[in-house]
Write a protein that holds these residues in place. Structure first.
Motif, mmCIF file in Angstrom:
data_model
loop_
_atom_site.group_PDB
_atom_site.id
_atom_site.type_symbol
_atom_site.label_atom_id
_atom_site.label_comp_id
_atom_site.label_asym_id
_atom_site.label_seq_id
_atom_site.Cartn_x
_atom_site.Cartn_y
_atom_site.Cartn_z
ATOM 1 N N PRO A 30 0.810 -1.226 0.000
ATOM 2 C CA PRO A 30 0.000 0.000 0.000
ATOM 3 C C PRO A 30 0.840 1.271 0.000
ATOM 4 O O PRO A 30 1.963 1.304 0.503
ATOM 5 N N GLU A 31 0.250 2.329 -0.537
ATOM 6 C CA GLU A 31 0.919 3.623 -0.621
ATOM 7 C C GLU A 31 1.218 4.215 0.745
ATOM 8 O O GLU A 31 2.139 5.021 0.881
ATOM 9 N N LYS A 32 0.482 3.786 1.776
ATOM 10 C CA LYS A 32 0.720 4.362 3.106
ATOM 11 C C LYS A 32 2.132 4.043 3.586
ATOM 12 O O LYS A 32 2.728 4.834 4.322
ATOM 13 N N TYR A 33 2.723 2.917 3.164
ATOM 14 C CA TYR A 33 4.097 2.604 3.542
ATOM 15 C C TYR A 33 5.069 3.525 2.809
ATOM 16 O O TYR A 33 6.063 3.975 3.372
ATOM 17 N N GLN A 34 4.771 3.793 1.550
ATOM 18 C CA GLN A 34 5.575 4.733 0.768
ATOM 19 C C GLN A 34 5.486 6.125 1.393
ATOM 20 O O GLN A 34 6.488 6.850 1.476
ATOM 21 N N LEU A 35 4.302 6.490 1.848
ATOM 22 C CA LEU A 35 4.073 7.791 2.461
ATOM 23 C C LEU A 35 5.011 8.016 3.643
ATOM 24 O O LEU A 35 5.655 9.061 3.748
ATOM 25 N N GLY A 36 5.117 7.036 4.514
ATOM 26 C CA GLY A 36 5.967 7.168 5.693
ATOM 27 C C GLY A 36 7.423 7.411 5.330
ATOM 28 O O GLY A 36 8.104 8.252 5.934
ATOM 29 N N THR A 51 -0.236 16.046 4.441
ATOM 30 C CA THR A 51 -0.692 14.908 3.635
ATOM 31 C C THR A 51 -2.185 15.064 3.369
ATOM 32 O O THR A 51 -2.904 15.703 4.145
ATOM 33 N N GLU A 52 -2.611 14.511 2.255
ATOM 34 C CA GLU A 52 -4.030 14.571 1.869
ATOM 35 C C GLU A 52 -4.526 16.009 1.756
ATOM 36 O O GLU A 52 -5.650 16.320 2.146
ATOM 37 N N ASP A 61 -1.636 13.807 -2.520
ATOM 38 C CA ASP A 61 -1.097 12.964 -1.455
ATOM 39 C C ASP A 61 -0.214 13.749 -0.491
ATOM 40 O O ASP A 61 -0.374 13.654 0.720
ATOM 41 N N LEU A 75 1.692 9.741 -4.834
ATOM 42 C CA LEU A 75 2.201 8.411 -4.512
ATOM 43 C C LEU A 75 1.415 7.352 -5.279
ATOM 44 O O LEU A 75 0.188 7.389 -5.293
ATOM 45 N N SER A 77 1.367 2.996 -5.945
ATOM 46 C CA SER A 77 1.872 1.635 -5.797
ATOM 47 C C SER A 77 1.535 0.804 -7.027
ATOM 48 O O SER A 77 2.233 -0.146 -7.356
#
Length: 155
Positions: A30-36, A51-52, A61, A75, A77
């Motif tokens: 998921p993109e949330k891992y990339q976000l971090g 963010t957002e 994003d 972002l 994925s």
């Protein structure tokens, strides 16, 4: 009832298991891992971000700010083509727009495709690598002060 040759069944199972393990599988991360990972990178480079964020009802994003320059990062994925469209749209609102993808998705073709556009390309795994920088947008459709307000109001 028929008798099962356990040795043959066990051998067939072992062969099937080895085939399964040796296959290259692509897994959706998921993109949330990339976000971090990306926001850690931004923090290390003293970039203020939210963010957002939304500009003209378009979700972005990551919206960033450094020395009065505005940055958008889209972002992705999967569905990288859609990410290119979104990053290109985001370039209408900020000084610099990037598409961020997992490094495993970065290819020479993608680098070439992005270099023909007004966006930059970021590759992410445990770290962040900038493959190409964007060109600065000449004229934004949204005032810089409005974008800065979206960022600073959330911080």
């Amino acid at each position: 009832m028929s008798e099962v040759n356990r040795s043959t069944a066990s051998q067939a199972y072992a062969e099937k298991w080895e085939q399964l393990l040796s296959r290259e599988e692509t897994h959706y991360v998921p993109e949330k891992y990339q976000l971090g990972i990306v926001v850690d990178y931004l923090s290390q480079h003293d970039i203020t971000y939210t963010t957002e964020g939304e500009v003209f009802c378009y979700p972005i994003d990551i919206l960033g700010l450094k020395r009065n320059s505005t940055i958008a990062i889209e972002l992705k994925s999967r569905n990288i083509g859609r990410g290119i469209e979104q990053a290109t749209r985001n370039a209408d609102f900020v000084d610099y727009s990037f598409l961020s993808v997992w490094k495993t998705n970065v290819t020479n073709d993608l680098i070439d495709q992005v270099s023909d556009l007004n966006i930059g390309l970021i590759g992410v795994d445990e770290s962040v690598q900038i493959y190409s920088g964007p060109h600065q947008t000449d004229k934004q459709l949204c005032s810089r002060s409005s974008v800065i307000e979206v960022i600073t109001d959330d911080v």
